[in-house]
Design an enzyme around this catalytic site. Sequence first.
Site, mmCIF file in Angstrom:
data_model
loop_
_atom_site.group_PDB
_atom_site.id
_atom_site.type_symbol
_atom_site.label_atom_id
_atom_site.label_comp_id
_atom_site.label_asym_id
_atom_site.label_seq_id
_atom_site.Cartn_x
_atom_site.Cartn_y
_atom_site.Cartn_z
ATOM 1 N N SER A 120 1.067 -1.163 0.046
ATOM 2 C CA SER A 120 0.252 -0.064 0.297
ATOM 3 C C SER A 120 1.217 0.979 0.238
ATOM 4 O O SER A 120 1.673 1.777 0.868
ATOM 5 C CB SER A 120 -1.294 0.401 0.937
ATOM 6 O OG SER A 120 -1.785 1.277 1.234
ATOM 7 N N HIS A 149 -0.790 -1.032 -4.230
ATOM 8 C CA HIS A 149 -2.152 -0.404 -4.247
ATOM 9 C C HIS A 149 -2.303 0.747 -3.697
ATOM 10 O O HIS A 149 -1.571 1.415 -3.140
ATOM 11 C CB HIS A 149 -2.586 -1.293 -3.059
ATOM 12 C CG HIS A 149 -3.690 -0.863 -2.416
ATOM 13 N ND1 HIS A 149 -4.889 -1.992 -3.242
ATOM 14 C CD2 HIS A 149 -4.392 -0.067 -1.176
ATOM 15 C CE1 HIS A 149 -6.135 -1.406 -2.554
ATOM 16 N NE2 HIS A 149 -6.005 -0.346 -1.280
ATOM 17 N N ASP A 190 -4.133 4.038 -2.576
ATOM 18 C CA ASP A 190 -5.753 4.223 -2.482
ATOM 19 C C ASP A 190 -6.346 6.090 -1.789
ATOM 20 O O ASP A 190 -5.249 7.251 -1.904
ATOM 21 C CB ASP A 190 -5.011 4.735 -0.170
ATOM 22 C CG ASP A 190 -4.896 2.850 0.251
ATOM 23 O OD1 ASP A 190 -6.390 1.994 0.041
ATOM 24 O OD2 ASP A 190 -4.279 2.733 0.586
ATOM 25 N N MET A 226 -8.533 8.832 -0.955
ATOM 26 C CA MET A 226 -9.731 9.042 -0.552
ATOM 27 C C MET A 226 -10.475 10.538 -0.707
ATOM 28 O O MET A 226 -9.506 11.630 -1.094
ATOM 29 C CB MET A 226 -8.898 8.722 1.417
ATOM 30 C CG MET A 226 -8.228 7.229 1.315
ATOM 31 S SD MET A 226 -8.378 7.541 2.887
ATOM 32 C CE MET A 226 -7.155 6.033 3.247
ATOM 33 N N HIS A 255 -8.115 1.394 -5.190
ATOM 34 C CA HIS A 255 -8.713 1.567 -4.194
ATOM 35 C C HIS A 255 -10.252 2.860 -3.822
ATOM 36 O O HIS A 255 -9.204 3.539 -3.197
ATOM 37 C CB HIS A 255 -9.032 0.830 -2.897
ATOM 38 C CG HIS A 255 -9.394 1.084 -2.055
ATOM 39 N ND1 HIS A 255 -9.394 0.470 -0.768
ATOM 40 C CD2 HIS A 255 -10.938 0.209 -1.818
ATOM 41 C CE1 HIS A 255 -10.616 0.887 0.313
ATOM 42 N NE2 HIS A 255 -11.403 0.347 -1.070
ATOM 43 N N MET A 299 -11.947 4.953 -2.186
ATOM 44 C CA MET A 299 -12.925 5.541 -0.890
ATOM 45 C C MET A 299 -13.774 6.899 -0.833
ATOM 46 O O MET A 299 -13.174 8.165 -0.785
ATOM 47 C CB MET A 299 -12.102 5.332 0.104
ATOM 48 C CG MET A 299 -11.670 3.578 0.057
ATOM 49 S SD MET A 299 -10.634 3.490 1.654
ATOM 50 C CE MET A 299 -8.515 4.034 0.662
ATOM 51 N N MET A 312 -12.533 -5.425 3.215
ATOM 52 C CA MET A 312 -11.759 -4.739 4.286
ATOM 53 C C MET A 312 -11.724 -4.781 5.355
ATOM 54 O O MET A 312 -12.054 -5.343 6.249
ATOM 55 C CB MET A 312 -12.406 -2.857 4.350
ATOM 56 C CG MET A 312 -12.381 -2.123 2.528
ATOM 57 S SD MET A 312 -11.034 -1.851 2.007
ATOM 58 C CE MET A 312 -10.218 -1.229 4.075
ATOM 59 N N ASP A 348 -7.384 -5.728 3.010
ATOM 60 C CA ASP A 348 -7.581 -4.406 2.900
ATOM 61 C C ASP A 348 -6.997 -4.924 4.273
ATOM 62 O O ASP A 348 -8.290 -3.975 5.018
ATOM 63 C CB ASP A 348 -7.654 -4.033 1.873
ATOM 64 C CG ASP A 348 -7.288 -2.568 2.744
ATOM 65 O OD1 ASP A 348 -5.361 -2.121 2.923
ATOM 66 O OD2 ASP A 348 -7.013 -1.402 1.726
#
Length: 225
Positions: A9, A34, A36, A38, A67, A69, A142, A176
């Site tokens: 990550s 990975h 993230d 957000m 990913h 979010m 998750m 994750d």
Amino acid sequence: MVAAKIAPSMLSSDFSNLASEAHRMLSFGADWLHMDIMDGHFVPNLTIGAPVIESLRKHTKAYLDCHLMVTNPLDYVEPFAKAGASGFTFHIEASKDNWKELVQKVKAKGMIPGVSLKPGTPVEEVYPLLDDENPVELVLVMTVEPGFGGQKFMPEMMDKVRTLRKKYPTLDIEVDGGLGPSTIDIAAAAGANCIVAGSSVFGAPEPAQVISVLRKSVNEAQITN
């Protein structure tokens, strides 16, 4: 058997040296990177967007496992495709009304669609997306509440992984949150094959060794199962 895919990550990396951190992880044996995403709304934290993906893409051909979010994932399909995202995993909680359109657009842009679910979301909510004639190709379970790194792994989430693996033997199932050498065996035994690991890899004296341990556990569990 499904292939083990280890995805450090990048949220745990040194963001001021993102390209070199990416190269470092790939040289240590990472399969995916990975990312993230957000938005500060769907989750309280704010991280990166398409411009950072675009910048990183100029320095690597690696699979960028994004990913999202975010509250409105549809708004992100076009910019992320242009930026060079490889995988586009959205949250079922944010797309209950438009997931069909979302999956279609993600695939049309050449990205791999995935769906993620928070710890409190029943696993049954993703079945329609897997049973559809135009299905998602990955489910991200998750194992912490999304939004922040460094949280403790929630072993009770493994029931979701076991259920998915039994129902969909060839599915890419990603986990994750809190994954590392001390928690990988339970995740691998449950059927997870895509492993996101942040602080356990980046904080290790020998990251390559951690990546190797994660992969070995997944491969051994595949043989046993």
